[in-house]
Motif scaffolding. Structure first.
Motif, short mmCIF file in Angstrom:
data_model
loop_
_atom_site.label_atom_id
_atom_site.label_comp_id
_atom_site.label_asym_id
_atom_site.label_seq_id
_atom_site.Cartn_x
_atom_site.Cartn_y
_atom_site.Cartn_z
N HIS A 148 -3.09 18.69 4.62
CA HIS A 148 -3.89 17.58 4.63
C HIS A 148 -3.59 16.30 4.00
CE1 HIS A 148 -4.99 19.05 0.64
NE2 HIS A 148 -4.99 18.03 0.40
N HIS A 149 -3.83 15.10 4.43
CA HIS A 149 -3.47 14.01 3.79
C HIS A 149 -3.85 13.77 2.40
CE1 HIS A 149 -4.02 9.54 3.38
NE2 HIS A 149 -2.47 9.42 3.42
N GLU A 150 -2.93 13.60 1.34
CA GLU A 150 -3.04 13.44 0.20
C GLU A 150 -3.02 12.16 -0.34
OE1 GLU A 150 -1.83 16.05 -3.51
OE2 GLU A 150 -0.60 14.52 -3.41
N HIS A 151 -2.08 11.35 0.03
CA HIS A 151 -2.13 9.76 -0.52
C HIS A 151 -0.80 9.35 0.35
CE1 HIS A 151 1.07 11.66 -3.13
NE2 HIS A 151 1.50 10.36 -3.19
N ASP A 152 -1.11 7.81 0.35
CA ASP A 152 0.19 7.20 0.94
C ASP A 152 0.97 6.57 -0.40
OD1 ASP A 152 -0.96 7.34 3.29
OD2 ASP A 152 -2.02 5.61 3.44
N THR A 153 2.25 6.25 0.01
CA THR A 153 3.13 5.86 -1.05
C THR A 153 4.41 5.18 -0.25
OG1 THR A 153 4.31 6.48 -3.14
CG2 THR A 153 4.67 8.03 -1.29
N VAL A 154 5.40 4.63 -1.04
CA VAL A 154 6.75 4.26 -0.31
C VAL A 154 7.56 5.33 -0.93
CG1 VAL A 154 5.83 1.91 -0.18
CG2 VAL A 154 6.90 2.56 -2.29
N TYR A 155 8.79 5.45 0.05
CA TYR A 155 9.60 6.33 -0.34
C TYR A 155 11.08 6.10 -0.19
CZ TYR A 155 12.18 10.90 0.14
OH TYR A 155 12.90 12.01 -0.04
N GLY A 156 11.88 6.44 -0.87
CA GLY A 156 13.27 6.20 -0.89
C GLY A 156 13.85 5.02 -1.34
N ALA A 157 15.07 4.88 -1.11
CA ALA A 157 15.69 3.18 -1.37
C ALA A 157 15.16 2.46 -0.30
CB ALA A 157 17.19 3.40 -1.17
N ALA A 158 14.86 2.53 0.87
CA ALA A 158 14.52 1.61 1.55
C ALA A 158 12.91 1.30 1.63
CB ALA A 158 14.38 2.21 3.10
N ARG A 159 12.32 2.18 0.64
CA ARG A 159 10.89 1.78 0.23
C ARG A 159 9.86 1.94 1.52
NH1 ARG A 159 9.11 1.68 -4.56
NH2 ARG A 159 7.53 0.28 -4.19
N GLN A 160 10.13 3.01 2.43
CA GLN A 160 9.46 3.06 3.56
C GLN A 160 8.23 3.73 3.28
OE1 GLN A 160 11.39 6.35 5.59
NE2 GLN A 160 10.13 6.58 7.23
N PRO A 161 7.02 2.98 4.06
CA PRO A 161 5.81 3.51 4.00
C PRO A 161 5.64 4.95 4.55
CG PRO A 161 6.00 1.41 4.84
CD PRO A 161 7.22 1.81 4.77
N VAL A 162 5.09 5.75 3.64
CA VAL A 162 4.89 7.27 4.18
C VAL A 162 3.51 7.76 3.84
CG1 VAL A 162 7.26 7.97 4.29
CG2 VAL A 162 5.89 8.07 2.05
N ARG A 163 3.06 8.84 4.21
CA ARG A 163 1.86 9.56 3.97
C ARG A 163 2.50 10.87 3.39
NH1 ARG A 163 -2.85 9.32 7.91
NH2 ARG A 163 -4.03 8.72 6.31
N ILE A 164 1.97 11.32 2.41
CA ILE A 164 2.09 12.37 1.82
C ILE A 164 1.12 13.80 2.26
CG2 ILE A 164 2.44 13.70 -0.41
CD1 ILE A 164 4.53 11.64 0.55
#
Length: 194
Positions: A148-164
């Protein structure tokens, strides 16, 4: 070799140098990699194999090559990798399936086998999936395997918007306990499309 048990349609194997042509084609395909910053070069695919071989030795898991049980045809990769998310090392389930083999249920089938392997063989209590915010097919795969979707964040050096997305086994665990990992490196992998 400590790989997930195969499924009705799939087998799992550790990556080797002999998989380079298949993995270079997979990871270099703009369709497969459309939710990544860019497709990977052949050199990067070679490093992908080396990174996973190192993970097998250090962590007891990594991404495994998936093949058709019936024909032996290369379909993609799927498995478990340590990933840094919001300063915490988590165990991610990730998958890449050839563009011409997507939407046939292979990602869900492979991810289910890897989820079960993580729980039953490796004793992992908490799994995550790092999925690009626009990657709805991979979000559906995560949901199909019980995440299930837990939270949104940014990821990696590119600061990619992702869903966790997360999945906890029947034994509850805290995030801090789940973050303990035998591996401290991160590959910066975002889950790709099914």
């Amino acid at each position: 070799m400590n790989t997930p048990t195969g499924t009705l349609r799939l087998t799992f194997a550790e990556m080797t140098e002999s998989d380079l042509d298949d993995l270079a084609a997979l990871l270099g395909d703009p369709e497969v990699m459309r939710y990544y910053p860019r497709p990977k070069s052949r050199y990067e695919a070679e490093n992908w194999i080396t990174w996973n071989q190192d993970l097998y030795q250090r962590a007891g898991f990594g991404l495994w090559v998936i093949r058709s049980r019936e024909t032996g045809e290369f379909l993609g990769d799927c498995g478990l990798t340590p990933q840094q998310v919001d300063g915490v090392t988590e165990t991610e389930i990730g998958y890449h399936v050839r563009a011409d083999r997507q939407r046939l249920g292979y990602a869900t089938e492979a991810a289910t086998a890897c989820r079960d392997h993580a729980r039953q063989v490796l004793g992992v209590n908490r799994l995550i999936a790092i999925i690009d915010s626009a990657n709805e097919p991979s979000q559906r795969v995560a949901e199909k395997i019980g995440m299930h979707h837990e939270h949104d964040t940014v990821y990696g050096a590119a600061r990619q918007p992702v869903r966790i997305y997360t999945e906890n086994s029947s034994t509850p665990t805290t995030r801090s306990n789940a973050s303990r990992s035998r591996v401290s490196s991160s590959a910066g992998v975002s889950t790709s499309n099914s």
